[in-house]
Design an enzyme around this catalytic site. Structure first.
Site, PDB file in Angstrom:
ATOM      1  N   CYS A   5      12.966   2.174  -0.014  1.00  0.00           N
ATOM      2  CA  CYS A   5      11.897   1.396  -0.644  1.00  0.00           C
ATOM      3  C   CYS A   5      12.058  -0.071  -0.224  1.00  0.00           C
ATOM      4  CB  CYS A   5      11.942   1.528  -2.162  1.00  0.00           C
ATOM      5  SG  CYS A   5      10.853   0.349  -2.993  1.00  0.00           S
ATOM      6  N   CYS A   8      12.875  -2.504  -3.133  1.00  0.00           N
ATOM      7  CA  CYS A   8      14.264  -2.309  -3.598  1.00  0.00           C
ATOM      8  C   CYS A   8      15.224  -2.986  -2.624  1.00  0.00           C
ATOM      9  CB  CYS A   8      14.608  -0.828  -3.720  1.00  0.00           C
ATOM     10  SG  CYS A   8      13.949  -0.016  -5.199  1.00  0.00           S
ATOM     11  N   HIS A  47      13.081   0.283  -9.958  1.00  0.00           N
ATOM     12  CA  HIS A  47      12.081   0.954  -9.132  1.00  0.00           C
ATOM     13  C   HIS A  47      11.095   1.720 -10.008  1.00  0.00           C
ATOM     14  CE1 HIS A  47      10.317   2.794  -5.556  1.00  0.00           C
ATOM     15  NE2 HIS A  47      10.197   3.879  -6.315  1.00  0.00           N
ATOM     16  N   ASN A  88      -2.357  -4.118  -7.820  1.00  0.00           N
ATOM     17  CA  ASN A  88      -3.089  -3.071  -7.115  1.00  0.00           C
ATOM     18  C   ASN A  88      -2.458  -1.745  -7.520  1.00  0.00           C
ATOM     19  OD1 ASN A  88      -4.702  -4.934  -5.757  1.00  0.00           O
ATOM     20  ND2 ASN A  88      -3.214  -5.156  -4.103  1.00  0.00           N
ATOM     21  N   GLY A  94      -5.815  -0.331  -3.455  1.00  0.00           N
ATOM     22  CA  GLY A  94      -5.272  -1.138  -2.359  1.00  0.00           C
ATOM     23  C   GLY A  94      -3.764  -1.309  -2.401  1.00  0.00           C
ATOM     24  N   HIS A  99       6.216   0.225  -5.035  1.00  0.00           N
ATOM     25  CA  HIS A  99       7.179  -0.353  -5.976  1.00  0.00           C
ATOM     26  C   HIS A  99       6.393  -1.436  -6.711  1.00  0.00           C
ATOM     27  CE1 HIS A  99      11.473  -1.978  -6.869  1.00  0.00           C
ATOM     28  NE2 HIS A  99      10.604  -2.705  -7.565  1.00  0.00           N
ATOM     29  N   HIS A 101       4.505  -4.321  -8.310  1.00  0.00           N
ATOM     30  CA  HIS A 101       4.587  -5.760  -8.040  1.00  0.00           C
ATOM     31  C   HIS A 101       3.326  -6.435  -8.534  1.00  0.00           C
ATOM     32  CE1 HIS A 101       2.957  -3.606  -4.566  1.00  0.00           C
ATOM     33  NE2 HIS A 101       2.163  -4.653  -4.368  1.00  0.00           N
TER      34      HIS A 101
HETATM   35  P1  AMP Z   1       0.003  -4.117  -2.242  1.00  0.00           P
HETATM   36  O1  AMP Z   1      -1.095  -3.910  -1.242  1.00  0.00           O
HETATM   37  O2  AMP Z   1      -0.494  -4.501  -3.608  1.00  0.00           O
HETATM   38  O3  AMP Z   1       0.956  -2.942  -2.269  1.00  0.00           O
HETATM   39  O4  AMP Z   1       0.793  -5.385  -1.769  1.00  0.00           O
HETATM   40  C1  AMP Z   1       1.857  -5.333  -0.896  1.00  0.00           C
HETATM   41  C2  AMP Z   1       2.046  -6.723  -0.378  1.00  0.00           C
HETATM   42  O5  AMP Z   1       3.344  -6.818   0.188  1.00  0.00           O
HETATM   43  C3  AMP Z   1       1.064  -7.126   0.720  1.00  0.00           C
HETATM   44  O6  AMP Z   1       0.323  -8.268   0.288  1.00  0.00           O
HETATM   45  C4  AMP Z   1       1.954  -7.438   1.920  1.00  0.00           C
HETATM   46  O7  AMP Z   1       1.512  -8.540   2.671  1.00  0.00           O
HETATM   47  C5  AMP Z   1       3.295  -7.697   1.256  1.00  0.00           C
HETATM   48  N1  AMP Z   1       4.472  -7.427   2.077  1.00  0.00           N
HETATM   49  C6  AMP Z   1       4.705  -6.366   2.868  1.00  0.00           C
HETATM   50  N2  AMP Z   1       5.921  -6.440   3.426  1.00  0.00           N
HETATM   51  C7  AMP Z   1       6.468  -7.598   2.973  1.00  0.00           C
HETATM   52  C8  AMP Z   1       7.711  -8.265   3.198  1.00  0.00           C
HETATM   53  N3  AMP Z   1       8.660  -7.738   3.995  1.00  0.00           N
HETATM   54  N4  AMP Z   1       7.937  -9.445   2.589  1.00  0.00           N
HETATM   55  C9  AMP Z   1       6.986  -9.984   1.792  1.00  0.00           C
HETATM   56  N5  AMP Z   1       5.813  -9.408   1.527  1.00  0.00           N
HETATM   57  C10 AMP Z   1       5.541  -8.237   2.116  1.00  0.00           C
HETATM   58 ZN    ZN Z   2      11.699   0.317  -5.083  1.00  0.00          ZN
END
Ligand code: AMP
Ligand code: ZN
Length: 115
Positions: A5, A8, A47, A88, A94, A99, A101
């Site tokens: 993940c 994580c 998680h 989301n 989307g 995980h 957030h």
């Molecule tokens: P979601 O679409 O709500 O799942 O948001 C996931 C978010 O994580 C997106 O806005 C991505 O740009 C962001 N993301 C993906 N990989 C990373 C990373 N390694 N570091 C920081 N943000 C990330």
């Molecule tokens: Zn996780």
């Protein structure tokens, strides 16, 4: 901790991120692909795949997640100007990373019809 993940791994510092806040239960870092001048992700270290997976046991943690969001908004200088908090959820919502957030967006006037 879930093997494989991304968030994580970021929480465990196995993958680098631009961290703006951390405590025992949460980590917040800059989104790698920002859609606003300020775009942070606020992540519980536990998680939980999505809002759909919350249980009554997570009540306190999620309450504190919002208090952390409020604190970070103030620290980042957007509390008075205004900002947006977004979860989301699932495919049509989307959600790309499974995980939980919270997105914190700010630093400009945000439109409602498109992000
Ligand atoms: P979601 O679409 O709500 O799942 O948001 C996931 C978010 O994580 C997106 O806005 C991505 O740009 C962001 N993301 C993906 N990989 C990373 C990373 N390694 N570091 C920081 N943000 C990330
Ligand atoms: Zn996780």
């Amino acid at each position: 901790m879930m093997k494989d993940c991304l968030f994580c791994k970021i929480a465990k510092k196995e993958i680098p991120s631009d961290i703006v806040y951390e405590d025992e239960d949460f980590i917040s870092f800059k989104d790698i692909n920002p859609i606003a001048p300020l775009h942070l992700l606020i992540v519980p270290k536990k998680h939980i795949p999505s809002i759909n997976h919350l249980t009554p046991e997570d009540k306190e943690l999620i309450g504190r997640l919002f208090l952390v969001a409020k604190k970070i908004a103030k620290e980042q200088g957007v509390a008075e100007r205004g900002y947006r908090l977004i979860f989301n959820v699932g495919k049509e919502g989307g959600q790309a990373i499974e995980h939980l957030h919270l997105h914190l967006l700010g630093g400009k006037t945000l439109s409602w019809s498109k992000y």
